[in-house]
Write a protein that holds these residues in place. Structure first.
Motif, PDB file in Angstrom:
ATOM      1  N   LEU A  47     -26.115  -7.106 -24.996  1.00 31.24           N
ATOM      2  CA  LEU A  47     -26.916  -6.245 -25.855  1.00 31.24           C
ATOM      3  C   LEU A  47     -26.310  -4.847 -25.916  1.00 31.24           C
ATOM      4  O   LEU A  47     -25.636  -4.410 -24.977  1.00 31.24           O
ATOM      5  CB  LEU A  47     -28.346  -6.158 -25.318  1.00 31.24           C
ATOM      6  N   PRO A  48     -26.542  -4.114 -26.995  1.00 31.55           N
ATOM      7  CA  PRO A  48     -26.048  -2.732 -27.074  1.00 31.55           C
ATOM      8  C   PRO A  48     -26.573  -1.906 -25.901  1.00 31.55           C
ATOM      9  O   PRO A  48     -27.694  -2.117 -25.423  1.00 31.55           O
ATOM     10  CB  PRO A  48     -26.612  -2.236 -28.414  1.00 31.55           C
ATOM     11  N   ALA A  49     -25.752  -0.939 -25.468  1.00 34.40           N
ATOM     12  CA  ALA A  49     -26.109  -0.138 -24.298  1.00 34.40           C
ATOM     13  C   ALA A  49     -27.452   0.559 -24.483  1.00 34.40           C
ATOM     14  O   ALA A  49     -28.248   0.668 -23.536  1.00 34.40           O
ATOM     15  CB  ALA A  49     -25.013   0.884 -24.017  1.00 34.40           C
ATOM     16  N   GLU A  50     -27.729   1.033 -25.690  1.00 35.67           N
ATOM     17  CA  GLU A  50     -28.997   1.736 -25.931  1.00 35.67           C
ATOM     18  C   GLU A  50     -30.187   0.795 -25.774  1.00 35.67           C
ATOM     19  O   GLU A  50     -31.248   1.194 -25.276  1.00 35.67           O
ATOM     20  CB  GLU A  50     -28.981   2.349 -27.339  1.00 35.67           C
ATOM     21  N   VAL A  51     -30.037  -0.457 -26.209  1.00 32.46           N
ATOM     22  CA  VAL A  51     -31.116  -1.438 -26.064  1.00 32.46           C
ATOM     23  C   VAL A  51     -31.380  -1.719 -24.588  1.00 32.46           C
ATOM     24  O   VAL A  51     -32.537  -1.800 -24.150  1.00 32.46           O
ATOM     25  CB  VAL A  51     -30.759  -2.739 -26.810  1.00 32.46           C
ATOM     26  N   VAL A  52     -30.312  -1.846 -23.813  1.00 33.40           N
ATOM     27  CA  VAL A  52     -30.461  -2.100 -22.379  1.00 33.40           C
ATOM     28  C   VAL A  52     -31.116  -0.913 -21.695  1.00 33.40           C
ATOM     29  O   VAL A  52     -32.034  -1.075 -20.872  1.00 33.40           O
ATOM     30  CB  VAL A  52     -29.088  -2.411 -21.737  1.00 33.40           C
ATOM     31  N   ARG A  53     -30.686   0.280 -22.011  1.00 34.74           N
ATOM     32  CA  ARG A  53     -31.272   1.481 -21.405  1.00 34.74           C
ATOM     33  C   ARG A  53     -32.763   1.587 -21.744  1.00 34.74           C
ATOM     34  O   ARG A  53     -33.585   1.937 -20.885  1.00 34.74           O
ATOM     35  CB  ARG A  53     -30.535   2.741 -21.882  1.00 34.74           C
ATOM     36  N   ARG A  54     -33.103   1.282 -22.984  1.00 33.45           N
ATOM     37  CA  ARG A  54     -34.509   1.362 -23.398  1.00 33.45           C
ATOM     38  C   ARG A  54     -35.352   0.340 -22.634  1.00 33.45           C
ATOM     39  O   ARG A  54     -36.459   0.653 -22.178  1.00 33.45           O
ATOM     40  CB  ARG A  54     -34.611   1.121 -24.903  1.00 33.45           C
ATOM     41  N   ALA A  55     -34.830  -0.870 -22.480  1.00 30.45           N
ATOM     42  CA  ALA A  55     -35.562  -1.916 -21.760  1.00 30.45           C
ATOM     43  C   ALA A  55     -35.731  -1.555 -20.288  1.00 30.45           C
ATOM     44  O   ALA A  55     -36.806  -1.748 -19.705  1.00 30.45           O
ATOM     45  CB  ALA A  55     -34.842  -3.257 -21.892  1.00 30.45           C
ATOM     46  N   GLU A  56     -34.692  -1.019 -19.682  1.00 31.92           N
ATOM     47  CA  GLU A  56     -34.771  -0.623 -18.274  1.00 31.92           C
ATOM     48  C   GLU A  56     -35.739   0.538 -18.086  1.00 31.92           C
ATOM     49  O   GLU A  56     -36.488   0.582 -17.096  1.00 31.92           O
ATOM     50  CB  GLU A  56     -33.388  -0.268 -17.750  1.00 31.92           C
ATOM     51  N   SER A  57     -35.734   1.468 -19.018  1.00 35.57           N
ATOM     52  CA  SER A  57     -36.651   2.602 -18.944  1.00 35.57           C
ATOM     53  C   SER A  57     -38.103   2.136 -19.097  1.00 35.57           C
ATOM     54  O   SER A  57     -39.002   2.595 -18.374  1.00 35.57           O
ATOM     55  CB  SER A  57     -36.306   3.622 -20.033  1.00 35.57           C
ATOM     56  N   PHE A  58     -38.317   1.239 -20.027  1.00 38.15           N
ATOM     57  CA  PHE A  58     -39.661   0.692 -20.251  1.00 38.15           C
ATOM     58  C   PHE A  58     -40.158  -0.045 -19.010  1.00 38.15           C
ATOM     59  O   PHE A  58     -41.294   0.172 -18.546  1.00 38.15           O
ATOM     60  CB  PHE A  58     -39.619  -0.250 -21.460  1.00 38.15           C
ATOM     61  N   ALA A  59     -39.301  -0.906 -18.445  1.00 33.56           N
ATOM     62  CA  ALA A  59     -39.684  -1.634 -17.241  1.00 33.56           C
ATOM     63  C   ALA A  59     -39.916  -0.684 -16.071  1.00 33.56           C
ATOM     64  O   ALA A  59     -40.843  -0.865 -15.271  1.00 33.56           O
ATOM     65  CB  ALA A  59     -38.602  -2.659 -16.887  1.00 33.56           C
ATOM     66  N   GLY A  60     -39.077   0.351 -15.977  1.00 28.60           N
ATOM     67  CA  GLY A  60     -39.231   1.318 -14.899  1.00 28.60           C
ATOM     68  C   GLY A  60     -40.546   2.078 -14.986  1.00 28.60           C
ATOM     69  O   GLY A  60     -41.086   2.515 -13.962  1.00 28.60           O
ATOM     70  N   ALA A  61     -41.067   2.237 -16.199  1.00 29.73           N
ATOM     71  CA  ALA A  61     -42.347   2.924 -16.368  1.00 29.73           C
ATOM     72  C   ALA A  61     -43.526   2.013 -16.058  1.00 29.73           C
ATOM     73  O   ALA A  61     -44.578   2.488 -15.611  1.00 29.73           O
ATOM     74  CB  ALA A  61     -42.462   3.448 -17.799  1.00 29.73           C
ATOM     75  N   LEU A  62     -43.375   0.704 -16.280  1.00 29.50           N
ATOM     76  CA  LEU A  62     -44.502  -0.207 -16.129  1.00 29.50           C
ATOM     77  C   LEU A  62     -44.566  -0.919 -14.781  1.00 29.50           C
ATOM     78  O   LEU A  62     -45.664  -1.224 -14.301  1.00 29.50           O
ATOM     79  CB  LEU A  62     -44.487  -1.256 -17.243  1.00 29.50           C
ATOM     80  N   ARG A  63     -43.416  -1.200 -14.170  1.00 29.23           N
ATOM     81  CA  ARG A  63     -43.452  -1.978 -12.924  1.00 29.23           C
ATOM     82  C   ARG A  63     -44.265  -1.306 -11.828  1.00 29.23           C
ATOM     83  O   ARG A  63     -45.094  -1.969 -11.189  1.00 29.23           O
ATOM     84  CB  ARG A  63     -42.023  -2.266 -12.445  1.00 29.23           C
ATOM     85  N   PRO A  64     -44.062  -0.006 -11.542  1.00 24.88           N
ATOM     86  CA  PRO A  64     -44.886   0.622 -10.502  1.00 24.88           C
ATOM     87  C   PRO A  64     -46.377   0.556 -10.826  1.00 24.88           C
ATOM     88  O   PRO A  64     -47.208   0.355  -9.922  1.00 24.88           O
ATOM     89  CB  PRO A  64     -44.379   2.066 -10.469  1.00 24.88           C
ATOM     90  N   ALA A  65     -46.718   0.711 -12.096  1.00 24.70           N
ATOM     91  CA  ALA A  65     -48.121   0.650 -12.493  1.00 24.70           C
ATOM     92  C   ALA A  65     -48.679  -0.755 -12.287  1.00 24.70           C
ATOM     93  O   ALA A  65     -49.814  -0.926 -11.822  1.00 24.70           O
ATOM     94  CB  ALA A  65     -48.269   1.067 -13.954  1.00 24.70           C
ATOM     95  N   SER A  66     -47.887  -1.766 -12.602  1.00 21.58           N
ATOM     96  CA  SER A  66     -48.334  -3.147 -12.412  1.00 21.58           C
ATOM     97  C   SER A  66     -48.577  -3.440 -10.936  1.00 21.58           C
ATOM     98  O   SER A  66     -49.585  -4.065 -10.569  1.00 21.58           O
ATOM     99  CB  SER A  66     -47.291  -4.115 -12.976  1.00 21.58           C
ATOM    100  N   LEU A  67     -47.668  -2.983 -10.085  1.00 19.30           N
ATOM    101  CA  LEU A  67     -47.842  -3.185  -8.648  1.00 19.30           C
ATOM    102  C   LEU A  67     -49.054  -2.423  -8.132  1.00 19.30           C
ATOM    103  O   LEU A  67     -49.825  -2.939  -7.306  1.00 19.30           O
ATOM    104  CB  LEU A  67     -46.584  -2.746  -7.899  1.00 19.30           C
ATOM    105  N   ALA A  68     -49.237  -1.202  -8.619  1.00 19.38           N
ATOM    106  CA  ALA A  68     -50.385  -0.398  -8.186  1.00 19.38           C
ATOM    107  C   ALA A  68     -51.691  -1.077  -8.576  1.00 19.38           C
ATOM    108  O   ALA A  68     -52.643  -1.119  -7.778  1.00 19.38           O
ATOM    109  CB  ALA A  68     -50.305   0.999  -8.794  1.00 19.38           C
ATOM    110  N   ALA A  69     -51.753  -1.611  -9.794  1.00 20.71           N
ATOM    111  CA  ALA A  69     -52.964  -2.297 -10.244  1.00 20.71           C
ATOM    112  C   ALA A  69     -53.238  -3.531  -9.396  1.00 20.71           C
ATOM    113  O   ALA A  69     -54.390  -3.817  -9.032  1.00 20.71           O
ATOM    114  CB  ALA A  69     -52.827  -2.683 -11.717  1.00 20.71           C
ATOM    115  N   LEU A  70     -52.180  -4.273  -9.066  1.00 24.85           N
ATOM    116  CA  LEU A  70     -52.333  -5.472  -8.247  1.00 24.85           C
ATOM    117  C   LEU A  70     -52.855  -5.119  -6.860  1.00 24.85           C
ATOM    118  O   LEU A  70     -53.819  -5.723  -6.360  1.00 24.85           O
ATOM    119  CB  LEU A  70     -50.993  -6.196  -8.145  1.00 24.85           C
ATOM    120  N   VAL A  71     -52.234  -4.126  -6.226  1.00 26.10           N
ATOM    121  CA  VAL A  71     -52.641  -3.728  -4.878  1.00 26.10           C
ATOM    122  C   VAL A  71     -54.055  -3.162  -4.877  1.00 26.10           C
ATOM    123  O   VAL A  71     -54.876  -3.484  -4.007  1.00 26.10           O
ATOM    124  CB  VAL A  71     -51.648  -2.697  -4.304  1.00 26.10           C
TER     125      VAL A  71
END
Length: 422
Positions: A47-71
């Protein structure tokens, strides 16, 4: 044999049956051995570098929140389920209606679930803000609140009805309730699998037939070629909530239908839509829903039998402020045990799901014979749905229900090699 020991034996036997079904019905090997081994997934999936960066940034914003909600949700469930606080709450919410055991179960279930939802609501709001920021969500806030309310209402109604039946059985058949309840749980899983498309789906989306045209004709012919004819091709108004792309096949027999997100029609060419639908038809051909229902029924029955053993442990009941398993104040403890069981089962369910999804990918490639459309479709899905092409291994092991984009594209390469096209 005592009822307590019989419950434990039944749980072990049903658990063993579940493992056997998982081992025998999960497609562990999909392609023949290839010279030089399988293709190593490209972490960027090409995938284009910008698409990968956007996906990683999006996941980085949501993963901690998902774990916090679970805990947080598990912590709240533990506080209410393993202390007398939950028992007192159940009694209090039912008192205005006379405090009968039926009201304690139903209103207690609603109260516990509502508290859990309210405690994690700020995290859910944050998650929706992130999805809006990345233009994945199109929901208005009133619609979002409506969805939260409808989801809670459905969850409370179904859970409350199930727990009401469970407590009734415990009070009716104090020694062997778990045996009857295990059978009822298995039956409810089967019934729920059939009712979901006609009861739950319409609560969130409306559906219209795909207008006559080449795409509709091609999809109906694809289903016929697959040996799984469908009754209709419907379009879901998914764009009210998301820009994500998706399709699925739901229903059984004469009620089976292909459902397309309306977002697909505007953004994907027909050959890529056909590749997605071929994947979904693969689930039908391989009876994945029926197999999943069987696994779910065995898992539910085994879990209830294990519950029968756990609820005979007096110290656990005493810690929860409950007099007996048939005490309606047992609801918070039951919900906590269900939450823990669900969490423990998650990586197993996802392991099976990833293998099943990979087999459906193989089916799509075999049915269409079009690896180029499959590859283009996966790349477009990854970019539009903002999917991290190569998430952390531990995260994917626990939460990943599908192969990663990188794995799926590598699999398409291996399919081409197996077919002698590379």
């Amino acid at each position: 044999m005592s009822a307590r020991r019989a419950a434990l034996v039944a749980a072990v036997v049903l658990g063993a049956a579940f493992v056997l079904v998982v081992v025998l019905r999960t497609p562990w090997t999909l392609l023949p051995d290839l010279p030089g081994g399988t293709t190593r997934p490209d972490p960027t999936a090409g995938l284009p570098a910008e698409v990968v960066r956007r996906a990683e940034s999006f996941a980085g914003a949501l993963r901690p929140a998902s774990l916090a909600a679970l805990v947080l949700s598990l912590a709240v469930s533990a506080v209410l389920g393993l202390t007398p606080l939950g028992a007192r709450l159940v009694r209090a919410v039912a008192r205005p209606l006379g405090g009968g055991w039926v009201w304690q179960v139903l209103l207690g279930t609603l109260a516990i679930l509502a508290i859990g939802r309210l405690v994690t609501l700020p995290i859910a709001v944050y998650g929706e803000i992130v999805r809006h920021r990345y233009q994945l969500s199109t929901r208005s806030w009133p619609l979002w609140l409506r969805d939260v309310g409808v989801s809670l209402a459905i969850d409370a109604a179904l859970t409350g009805a199930g727990l009401l039946l469970l407590v009734w059985l415990i009070r009716r058949v104090p020694r062997w309730w778990w045996a009857w309840a295990a059978g009822a749980a298995a039956a409810l899983v089967v019934v729920g699998s059939f009712l979901y498309p006609v009861v739950i789906e319409p609560a969130f989306n409306s559906f219209q037939p795909l207008p006559a045209g080449q795409l509709r004709t091609d999809l109906l012919e694809l289903a016929e070629e697959n040996g799984t004819p469908v009754d209709d091709v419907l379009v879901s108004d998914a764009s009210r909530r998301t820009t994500a792309l998706n399709a699925y096949v739901s229903g059984f027999g004469s009620t089976r239908r292909i459902v397309l997100y309306d977002t697909l029609l505007d953004r994907l060419p027909d050959d890529e839509i056909e590749s997605i639908v071929a994947h979904e038809l693969g689930h039908v051909s391989d009876d994945d829903v029926l197999t999943g229902t069987l696994m779910g029924a065995l898992g539910a029955a085994g879990a209830v039998a294990l519950l029968g053993w756990l609820l005979s442990w007096t110290p656990l009941l005493r810690r929860a402020g409950v007099d007996s398993p048939g005490d309606p104040r047992v609801v918070p403890l039951l919900l906590f045990l269900i939450a823990v069981g669900t969490l423990v089962a998650t990586p197993v369910q996802n392991l099976v799901s990833r293998q099943v999804e990979a087999r459906a990918d193989l089916h799509a490639l075999d049915l269409t014979g079009d690896a180029a459309a499959f590859t283009a479709m996966q790349e477009r899905l990854a970019a539009t749905n903002i999917s991290d092409p190569d998430p952390p291994a531990a995260w994917h092991w626990f939460f990943g229900s599908h192969p990663t984009t990188a794995q799926r594209l590598a699999f398409a390469e291996d399919w081409l090699r197996a077919e002698g096209r590379r």
